[in-house]
Design an enzyme around this catalytic site. Structure first.
Site, PDB file in Angstrom:
ATOM      1  N   ARG A   1     -76.793  17.688 -22.360  1.00 23.04           N
ATOM      2  CA  ARG A   1     -77.342  19.009 -22.037  1.00 23.04           C
ATOM      3  C   ARG A   1     -78.847  18.930 -21.943  1.00 23.04           C
ATOM      4  NH1 ARG A   1     -73.279  22.993 -23.256  1.00 23.04           N
ATOM      5  NH2 ARG A   1     -72.051  22.564 -21.423  1.00 23.04           N
TER       6      ARG A   1
ATOM      7  N   LEU B   1     -61.259   4.745 -23.819  1.00 20.98           N
ATOM      8  CA  LEU B   1     -61.554   6.007 -23.133  1.00 20.98           C
ATOM      9  C   LEU B   1     -60.534   6.325 -22.042  1.00 20.98           C
ATOM     10  CD1 LEU B   1     -63.627   8.268 -23.268  1.00 20.98           C
ATOM     11  CD2 LEU B   1     -65.087   6.987 -21.713  1.00 20.98           C
ATOM     12  N   GLY B   2     -59.861   5.272 -21.526  1.00 21.91           N
ATOM     13  CA  GLY B   2     -58.817   5.515 -20.541  1.00 21.91           C
ATOM     14  C   GLY B   2     -59.306   5.599 -19.111  1.00 21.91           C
ATOM     15  N   TYR B   3     -58.361   5.635 -18.179  1.00 19.75           N
ATOM     16  CA  TYR B   3     -58.676   5.695 -16.744  1.00 19.75           C
ATOM     17  C   TYR B   3     -59.804   4.719 -16.402  1.00 19.75           C
ATOM     18  CZ  TYR B   3     -55.665   9.765 -16.095  1.00 19.75           C
ATOM     19  OH  TYR B   3     -54.584  10.616 -16.020  1.00 19.75           O
TER      20      TYR B   3
ATOM     21  N   GLU C   1     -70.500  13.078 -16.287  1.00 20.51           N
ATOM     22  CA  GLU C   1     -69.461  13.690 -15.465  1.00 20.51           C
ATOM     23  C   GLU C   1     -68.299  12.733 -15.226  1.00 20.51           C
ATOM     24  OE1 GLU C   1     -69.019  16.675 -14.827  1.00 20.51           O
ATOM     25  OE2 GLU C   1     -70.959  17.419 -15.502  1.00 20.51           O
TER      26      GLU C   1
ATOM     27  N   TYR D   1     -65.540  17.202  -7.057  1.00 24.30           N
ATOM     28  CA  TYR D   1     -65.966  17.766  -8.338  1.00 24.30           C
ATOM     29  C   TYR D   1     -67.250  17.087  -8.821  1.00 24.30           C
ATOM     30  CZ  TYR D   1     -66.788  18.344 -13.176  1.00 24.30           C
ATOM     31  OH  TYR D   1     -67.454  18.581 -14.341  1.00 24.30           O
TER      32      TYR D   1
ATOM     33  N   ASP E   1     -62.977  22.519 -11.425  1.00 23.09           N
ATOM     34  CA  ASP E   1     -62.227  21.594 -12.274  1.00 23.09           C
ATOM     35  C   ASP E   1     -61.019  22.333 -12.846  1.00 23.09           C
ATOM     36  OD1 ASP E   1     -63.394  23.291 -14.138  1.00 23.09           O
ATOM     37  OD2 ASP E   1     -63.377  21.718 -15.663  1.00 23.09           O
TER      38      ASP E   1
ATOM     39  N   CYS F   1     -61.321  31.407 -21.989  1.00 25.52           N
ATOM     40  CA  CYS F   1     -60.152  31.569 -21.117  1.00 25.52           C
ATOM     41  C   CYS F   1     -59.243  30.358 -21.295  1.00 25.52           C
ATOM     42  CB  CYS F   1     -60.614  31.727 -19.666  1.00 25.52           C
ATOM     43  SG  CYS F   1     -59.382  32.461 -18.580  1.00 25.52           S
TER      44      CYS F   1
ATOM     45  N   GLN G   1     -61.013  14.354 -16.793  1.00 30.68           N
ATOM     46  CA  GLN G   1     -59.719  14.368 -17.490  1.00 30.68           C
ATOM     47  C   GLN G   1     -59.854  13.987 -18.963  1.00 30.68           C
ATOM     48  OE1 GLN G   1     -56.389  15.096 -15.683  1.00 30.68           O
ATOM     49  NE2 GLN G   1     -58.192  16.223 -15.016  1.00 30.68           N
TER      50      GLN G   1
ATOM     51  N   CYS H   1     -61.405  40.766 -14.305  1.00 30.85           N
ATOM     52  CA  CYS H   1     -60.167  39.970 -14.392  1.00 30.85           C
ATOM     53  C   CYS H   1     -58.921  40.776 -14.053  1.00 30.85           C
ATOM     54  CB  CYS H   1     -60.042  39.373 -15.796  1.00 30.85           C
ATOM     55  SG  CYS H   1     -58.685  38.202 -15.935  1.00 30.85           S
TER      56      CYS H   1
END
Length: 357
Positions: free
Chosen positions: A23, A78-80, A35, A118, A136, A188, A40, A204
């Site tokens: 941030r 971490l995967g992928y 990013e 994205y 996303d 949400c 995911q 909404c």
DNA sequence: AAACCGTGGCG
DNA sequence: TCGCCAAGGTT
């Protein structure tokens, strides 16, 4: 003139936003990295990986100069893993063809491996303040509820885009996008949305209907088949054999114990000897069992059994195969072993490595 | 277009 | 316990 929607949203975001390592970051490389890691993957999971990565690889150039093996070691767990391989490729392109500077142009950035719509919109809006809106999983859910969109959500993105472009705050596109995603994850939420805290509740349609949680409409997923796998820890002269998986496909470029899938009705030791012969050309004798672990991948789950093995015949040469290495137990930490193999190492290390003697 | 690609947390 | 899913992209 900012839309009423974005004013309410950003007012909430400015007050409620979390302090995350990326941030307020000015370096486009670090925004991009965050990013990619966040694809995911939940924020809390990413934070420690991001911190360690940035410490070791502070710049595009440092990534471009690194080996894939070292990068994958930092990505381990971490995967992928194609994200890591593609980010490596993309950083090399930036280093060699763009003077080491992340291009702030949509078509160029989007053309990089691992960069989709994205990621391009996120990086260009957050790092370069360009007016692209992101969509996303969070934003899809928020939009499906705001618009009471009842079709399957995959097909709803054109309508969502149109609406988002109207609402997008042109002065703070990055914050608008992060606010939408934050709204999705914190307010949400998929289950039990906290409408009583929502800054845009008045917009909404789903809330007006009475039951926002019925949106979005998601198709059911297929069930995963289960496989039984056997692998061997093949000892020779105090070292054991590991092998590198092919770059493409599942766990590409990562390391594992040689082994393979148990065919219908096949005995485990038979599978072990057969698979190791097929993969390495070595003939082994199965010995003590190390243990077994369960693991679930995206499209199937496995039970993986591991046995100590010894060679039936001594090695002719030094045993250096193309994708294989003989390593000592202490060297294990240099190689990325994801998933089920990682769990096996935890068992091995609790057994002090000498139980095969 | 539909499959594939990891992992950990949650109800 | 187990199916579902998360700041998606590629083939």
């Amino acid at each position: 003139m900012p839309s009423r929607f974005s004013s309410l949203l950003l007012q909430w975001y400015d007050k409620a936003r979390r302090d995350l390592p990326w941030r307020g970051e000015e370096d486009p490389y670090k925004i991009w990295l965050s990013e990619v890691m966040l694809q995911q993957t939940q924020v809390e999971t990413v934070i420690p990986y991001y911190i360690k990565w940035v410490e070791r690889f502070p710049s595009i150039e440092s990534v471009a100069l690194a080996t894939q093996d070292e990068l994958l070691k930092f990505w381990e767990g971490l995967g992928y893993y194609s994200r890591c391989r593609n980010f490596h490729k993309a950083c090399k392109i930036v280093a060699s063809k763009h003077g080491g500077k992340v291009p702030a142009e949509w078509e160029t950035f989007l053309s990089f491996p691992g960069v989709g719509e994205y990621t391009a919109a996120a990086v260009l809006s957050i790092a370069f303040h360009q007016p692209y809106s992101v969509i996303d999983g969070n934003v899809k859910r928020v939009m499906a509820r705001l618009l009471a969109f009842s079709e399957i959500v995959e097909k709803g993105t054109a309508l969502f885009e149109e609406k988002l472009d109207k609402w997008l705050n042109q002065d703070r596109p990055g914050d608008f996008n992060q606010a939408m995603m934050e709204l999705g994850s914190q307010i949400c939420r998929r289950n039990e949305p906290r409408c009583f805290e929502c800054p845009v509740e008045s917009f909404c349609k789903a809330k007006a209907e009475g039951n926002p949680a019925v949106y979005p409409n998601i198709p059911k997923k297929k069930e995963r088949p289960h496989k039984t796998i056997v692998a061997g820890i093949i000892w020779n002269d105090g070292k054991f054999l590991i092998q590198k998986r092919p770059d493409a496909g599942l766990l590409g470029g990562l390391w594992e114990f040689p082994g393979g899938k148990v065919e219908n009705g096949e005995a485990l030791d038979n599978t072990l000897v057969r698979e190791i012969r097929e993969e390495t050309g070595l003939i082994v004798e199965p010995g003590n069992k190390v243990g077994a672990v369960d693991h679930a991948y995206t499209h199937f789950s496995i039970t993986l059994h591991l046995y100590h093995c010894k060679l039936s015949k001594p090695l002719k040469d030094n045993g250096a195969f193309d994708k294989h290495r003989w390593i000592q137990p202490e060297e294990r930490s240099q190689f990325a072993f994801p998933g089920a193999n990682h769990k096996l190492f935890q068992i091995l290390e609790s057994q002090t490595w000498t139980d095969h003697e």
